[in-house]
Each structure stands twice: as structure tokens, then as C-alpha cells.
Design a protein around this motif. Structure first.
Motif, PDB file in Angstrom:
ATOM      1  N   ASP A 167       0.826  -1.144  -0.117  1.00 51.74           N
ATOM      2  CA  ASP A 167      -0.010   0.059  -0.043  1.00 51.74           C
ATOM      3  C   ASP A 167       0.919   1.080  -0.068  1.00 51.74           C
ATOM      4  OD1 ASP A 167      -2.433  -1.496   0.025  1.00 51.74           O
ATOM      5  OD2 ASP A 167      -2.483  -1.218   2.019  1.00 51.74           O
TER       6      ASP A 167
ATOM      7  N   SER B 280       2.726   1.503  -3.289  1.00 47.34           N
ATOM      8  CA  SER B 280       2.076   2.424  -4.367  1.00 47.34           C
ATOM      9  C   SER B 280       1.789   3.811  -4.122  1.00 47.34           C
ATOM     10  CB  SER B 280       0.740   1.640  -4.146  1.00 47.34           C
ATOM     11  OG  SER B 280       0.647   0.171  -4.417  1.00 47.34           O
TER      12      SER B 280
ATOM     13  N   PHE C 200       1.634  -8.359  -4.979  1.00 46.65           N
ATOM     14  CA  PHE C 200       1.505  -7.142  -5.965  1.00 46.65           C
ATOM     15  C   PHE C 200       0.775  -7.299  -7.056  1.00 46.65           C
ATOM     16  CE2 PHE C 200       3.413  -4.154  -9.282  1.00 46.65           C
ATOM     17  CZ  PHE C 200       3.134  -2.935  -8.702  1.00 46.65           C
TER      18      PHE C 200
ATOM     19  N   TRP D  71      -3.741  -0.621  -8.461  1.00 42.87           N
ATOM     20  CA  TRP D  71      -3.474  -1.262  -7.244  1.00 42.87           C
ATOM     21  C   TRP D  71      -4.825  -1.535  -6.269  1.00 42.87           C
ATOM     22  CZ3 TRP D  71      -1.044  -4.682  -4.407  1.00 42.87           C
ATOM     23  CH2 TRP D  71      -1.163  -4.693  -3.419  1.00 42.87           C
TER      24      TRP D  71
ATOM     25  N   ARG E 182      -6.020  -5.548  -5.733  1.00 45.93           N
ATOM     26  CA  ARG E 182      -5.385  -5.682  -4.146  1.00 45.93           C
ATOM     27  C   ARG E 182      -6.219  -7.162  -3.699  1.00 45.93           C
ATOM     28  NH1 ARG E 182      -5.750  -4.783   1.133  1.00 45.93           N
ATOM     29  NH2 ARG E 182      -3.996  -3.697   2.154  1.00 45.93           N
TER      30      ARG E 182
END
Length: 247
Positions: free
Chosen positions: A110, A113, A193, A236, A240
Motif C-alpha cells: 500500500d 503504491s 503485488f 493497485w 489488491r
């Protein structure tokens, strides 16, 4: 293949680099996973030497490398203490890889990103400020390459990365580019990822890249910054995986 180094007397020996690699990686893992927490005292060299079955010379060299990574502090007469993660060199390949591979909460990814989006957004804005016909053609070529391999996930991801590399290069910000490349390199090898792409993920990604290209091509730095940031954070969020909550 690396040849063994030699002692002064001519007898071949295996370089410390090769002998100590496993020891170094295991100690990095032990610190990252919290087996040795911040402020903890590492065992003496003699104990670690026996534990790993290597010489104290190897352990001494390993400690130097851990210190270079910011993971420990060696104080004469007071032992070797583990440093908090805020002191670690998180751009060091072995540290970053260990952090990502043990990132059960996805908190590291997190944060990665967020940092990546800020860096690449700034580079996209810089590229827009100096864009010329050659830059437009280069990015269009990269985007066309993505479109051509939308049915091949591995090829598409590589083409995607090439688009980002081109934007970085056009920004002419070597420091930001180097940092972003390190973050990407050690993240893309992680299944966490990569995550799970939702339906039509690649089509969404293409549309976001088209928006980035349009903003850069028109010379609109602010639009390029926003488009890049939204793409990285949005991509992302879409892929995720569910994760444990941060403690």
C-alpha cells in the motif's frame, strides 16, 4: 562462474561474498519478520558463527553489511542492537524484497503504491512540460504495443512497464527514476503485488494510459500528474488481494 579466491599461501577458498549470502539473507529476514525486534540485542558473533556453521570472519562481514543497510547498530562493549524499521535502507534490494515477501497485511505494498504514484505523477508532469514530437511518438508506440498484446498477460505487463519507463526517461529526473525503478523491480516479482485482475482489467489499464498520453502530449502538466497518480493507485486498488488488518 566466479572462481574461488586464494589465501596468501595459494590455497583456494570460497569468497566471503558467497559464503555469507545465506547468513545475511536469513538475518535480514529475521529482523524484518520481528524475530529480532527494535532494540533487541543480537547474539554474540561466536554464537551466530556456531549457529550458521561459518567463521567469525564471515559473521563480522555480515554485521558490517547489516549496519550498511541501517538494520543494526554495533556499539563497542555494548553489543549489536536491532534498529527500528524507520532506520532501514528500504531501497536496498534484500531489505525491500524481504519486506514485500513478508507483507501479510499488504501495508508495505500500500505504502509502496502511494510513493510510486507520487514519484511517477511528478515525472509525468515533467514530461508534459518538455514534450515534443519525438516524445509523443515514443509514448504512442509504447501504448500501441500494449494494445497489440492485450490477450497475453505477461507481454501486456511488460509493455505496460515499458510505457512507464518511457515516461520516466522523458521526465529527465534521474533520481526519481532510479527510486521508482527499484520500487517497481522488487514489487512486480511478488504475487501479492500482481494480485488478481478484475474483468476487463487490461482494457481499463489501456484507457488510463491513453489518458496519461493525451495529457502529456497536450503539454498539460497538471492533467498528466493527476492521470498518472489515479492510474497507479486505481490499478493497485482493483487488483489488491484481501489481507490481514495491520496491527
Amino acid at each position: 562462474m566466479t572462481q574461488p579466491a586464494e589465501h596468501a599461501g595459494g590455497r583456494a577458498r570460497t569468497p566471503i561474498d558467497r559464503i555469507g549470502a545465506t547468513v545475511l539473507n536469513e538475518l535480514v529476514q529475521s529482523i524484518v519478520t520481528g524475530e529480532f525486534g527494535p532494540g533487541d540485542l543480537l547474539p554474540p558473533e561466536s554464537v551466530i558463527s556456531v549457529q550458521f556453521g561459518v567463521s567469525r570472519t564471515v559473521i563480522r562481514e555480515t554485521m558490517k553489511r547489516l549496519q550498511e543497510k541501517g538494520m543494526i547498530t554495533v556499539a563497542q562493549g555494548r553489543g549489536t542492537h536491532v534498529n527500528p524499521s524507520t532506520s532501514w535502507n528500504v531501497l536496498d534490494p534484500s531489505v525491500l524484497s524481504a519486506m514485500i515477501s513478508n507483507d501479510s497485511t499488504l501495508g508495505v505494498l500500500d505504502d509502496l503504491s502511494v510513493v510510486r504514484s507520487a514519484l511517477e505523477a511528478a515525472m509525468a508532469a515533467a514530461a508534459a512540460r518538455t514534450v515534443d514530437d519525438d516524445a509523443r511518438a515514443r509514448l504512442r508506440e509504447d501504448l500501441d504495443a500494449m494494445a497489440e498484446c492485450v490477450d497475453d498477460s505477461a507481454a501486456f505487463r511488460e509493455a505496460d512497464l515499458q510505457f512507464h519507463r518511457s515516461v520516466m526517461a522523458l521526465s529527465d529526473n534521474a533520481l526519481a527514476e532510479n527510486i521508482a525503478r527499484v520500487l517497481i523491480k522488487h514489487a512486480v516479482g511478488s504475487d501479492r503485488f500482481t494480485g488478481v485482475d478484475p474483468a476487463h482489467a487490461f482494457e481499463l489499464t489501456l484507457a488510463e494510459h491513453e489518458k496519461i498520453l493525451a495529457a502529456i502530449s497536450s503539454g498539460d502538466a497538471e492533467a498528466a500528474r493527476i492521470a498518472m497518480s489515479e492510474h497507479i493507485l486505481g490499478s493497485w486498488t482493483r487488483r489488491r488481494l484481501p489481507s490481514k488488518k495491520r496491527s
